[in-house]
Write an enzyme that holds these catalytic residues in place. Structure first.
Site, PDB file in Angstrom:
ATOM      1  CG  ASP A  32      -1.682  -1.370   1.434  1.00 27.43           C
ATOM      2  OD1 ASP A  32      -2.206  -2.003   0.543  1.00 27.43           O
ATOM      3  OD2 ASP A  32      -1.969  -1.617   2.530  1.00 27.43           O
ATOM      4  CD  GLU A 242      -8.916  -2.941  -1.016  1.00 21.15           C
ATOM      5  OE1 GLU A 242      -9.321  -3.006   0.103  1.00 21.15           O
ATOM      6  OE2 GLU A 242      -8.053  -3.827  -1.515  1.00 21.15           O
TER       7      GLU A 242
HETATM    8  O1  FUB Z   1      -3.156  -3.534   3.310  1.00 19.85           O
HETATM    9  C1  FUB Z   1      -4.428  -3.837   3.907  1.00 19.85           C
HETATM   10  C2  FUB Z   1      -5.552  -3.551   2.932  1.00 19.85           C
HETATM   11  O2  FUB Z   1      -5.158  -4.311   1.786  1.00 19.85           O
HETATM   12  C3  FUB Z   1      -5.543  -1.921   2.396  1.00 19.85           C
HETATM   13  O3  FUB Z   1      -6.248  -1.246   3.304  1.00 19.85           O
HETATM   14  C4  FUB Z   1      -6.319  -2.308   0.996  1.00 19.85           C
HETATM   15  O4  FUB Z   1      -5.995  -1.309   0.116  1.00 19.85           O
HETATM   16  C5  FUB Z   1      -5.450  -3.528   0.539  1.00 19.85           C
HETATM   17  O5  FUB Z   1      -4.224  -3.351  -0.017  1.00 19.85           O
END
Ligand code: FUB
Length: 341
Positions: A32, A242
């Site tokens: 991320d 997301e």
């Molecule tokens: O790293 C945890 C979660 O996985 C993140 O918040 C999302 O965007 C995905 O990458």
């Protein structure tokens, strides 16, 4: 594992796989990556993946991260410095578990670190911490940002100095549970489960000048198709899941995000940081691993995408960050990136 996840893993089981680029560091697992140019260097704010021994599920319980290591580079392709732990979950008074994808911003001599973490009731909220140095150590505010919820904060500062936070993620990121304005602990584990209704979408809030609070109401990031209609719940290849980001290019606002269970990075363009945005297409094919999460920055007139995959571990919850070039075509579209050669 969902069928899509199995397919995504199978694709990369072959020994002939060749990756477009190499992990930036291999001493720890990182994911991320939110990148920024601060003090003439490139600073990367990633999640710090660990193996907590928790089995993989659609809720994301296996992402059990507890701290952040901030990374920096003098230039793209240069040596990567790991500045060590710059922020720790134990220093967040309201935190329960799962310190997920962060972002950072700078204003008037202070660096701001924005972080999602579950509170003691197991509900994701977004907090902010401050430091005089880009690598920390960061000190958390005593409470989460009022009105914040869900995950994946991305803070964009426009050319007029106004800052906006984009945030949210469905499934384990809990965004669907806030659909009625307050958290529903019995709500859906995935999405709104209304295929023909507009999909739940990312949220955006303007930040106050103090960078610590929302300035007014949280709004929807509206993503329209080419006919001006909002993307629908069933449109898993295009709807928001997301991992959002915002960059401005030639006066236009590029809202970029992950489609989650279809593993694509996609983009939509608008005339204002608050949207609406018109869906334009995919700009990165699926990486190895279930999740796909990115940031985009300009360094010395060239554009770069920071992203992650699972090249080192082959495990979805133990990721490694990478960087490659991102190109805008003359018509404003983004050239498609294939993370494999
Ligand atoms: O790293 C945890 C979660 O996985 C993140 O918040 C999302 O965007 C995905 O990458």
């Amino acid at each position: 594992n969902s069928p899509a996840q199995k397919a995504n893993t199978a694709k990369t089981d072959s020994t002939t796989v060749k990756y477009l680029t190499k992990p930036l560091i291999s001493s720890i697992y990182t994911a991320d990556p939110s990148a920024h140019v601060f003090e003439g260097k490139i600073y990367i704010y990633p999640s710090h993946d660990i193996d907590a021994g928790i089995p993989e599920n659609d809720n994301g319980d296996h992402f059990a991260m507890k701290d952040y290591h901030i990374l920096s580079m003098d230039s793209i392709g240069g040596k990567v410095t790991d500045h060590g732990v710059g922020f720790d979950i134990k220093d967040i008074p309201w935190a329960g578990r799962q310190l997920w994808a962060p972002d950072a911003a700078y204003k008037d001599g202070t660096y701001y670190l924005y972080f999602p973490v579950k509170d003691k009731q197991d509900v994701f909220k977004i907090g902010v911490a401050t430091s005089k140095r880009p690598e920390g150590p960061f000190k958390a505010q005593p409470q989460p940002i009022a009105g914040s919820f869900s995950i994946d904060p991305a803070v964009f500062t426009d050319t007029d100095g106004s800052s906006y936070m984009y945030f949210g993620g469905i499934w384990g990121g809990q965004l669907q549970r806030w659909d009625k304005g307050k958290y529903d602990s019995n709500g859906s584990k995935t999405d709104l489960q209304k295929d023909d209704a507009p999909a739940i979408t990312c949220k955006v809030a303007k930040l106050k000048g103090n960078m610590l609070e929302f300035d007014g109401a949280v709004k929807d990031v509206v993503i329209l198709d080419s006919l001006g209609k909002p993307l629908l719940g069933k449109d898993h290849n295009r709807r928001f899941f997301e991992g959002s980001w915002m960059h401005k290019y030639n006066g236009k606002y590029y809202f970029t995000y992950s489609t989650g269970d279809t593993h694509l990075l996609t983009y939509a363009i608008g005339d204002s940081p608050l949207g609406p945005f018109t869906y334009k297409g995919v700009f990165m094919k699926p990486v190895q691993g279930w999740t796909t999460h990115h940031s985009i920055i300009e360094v010395k007139g060239k554009w770069y995408i920071f992203y992650h995959d699972t090249e080192i571990s082959g495990k979805t919850h133990l990721r490694n960050v990478k960087v490659t070039t991102l190109e805008h075509n003359a018509d404003g579209s983004i050239k498609l990136i294939d993370p494999f050669l």
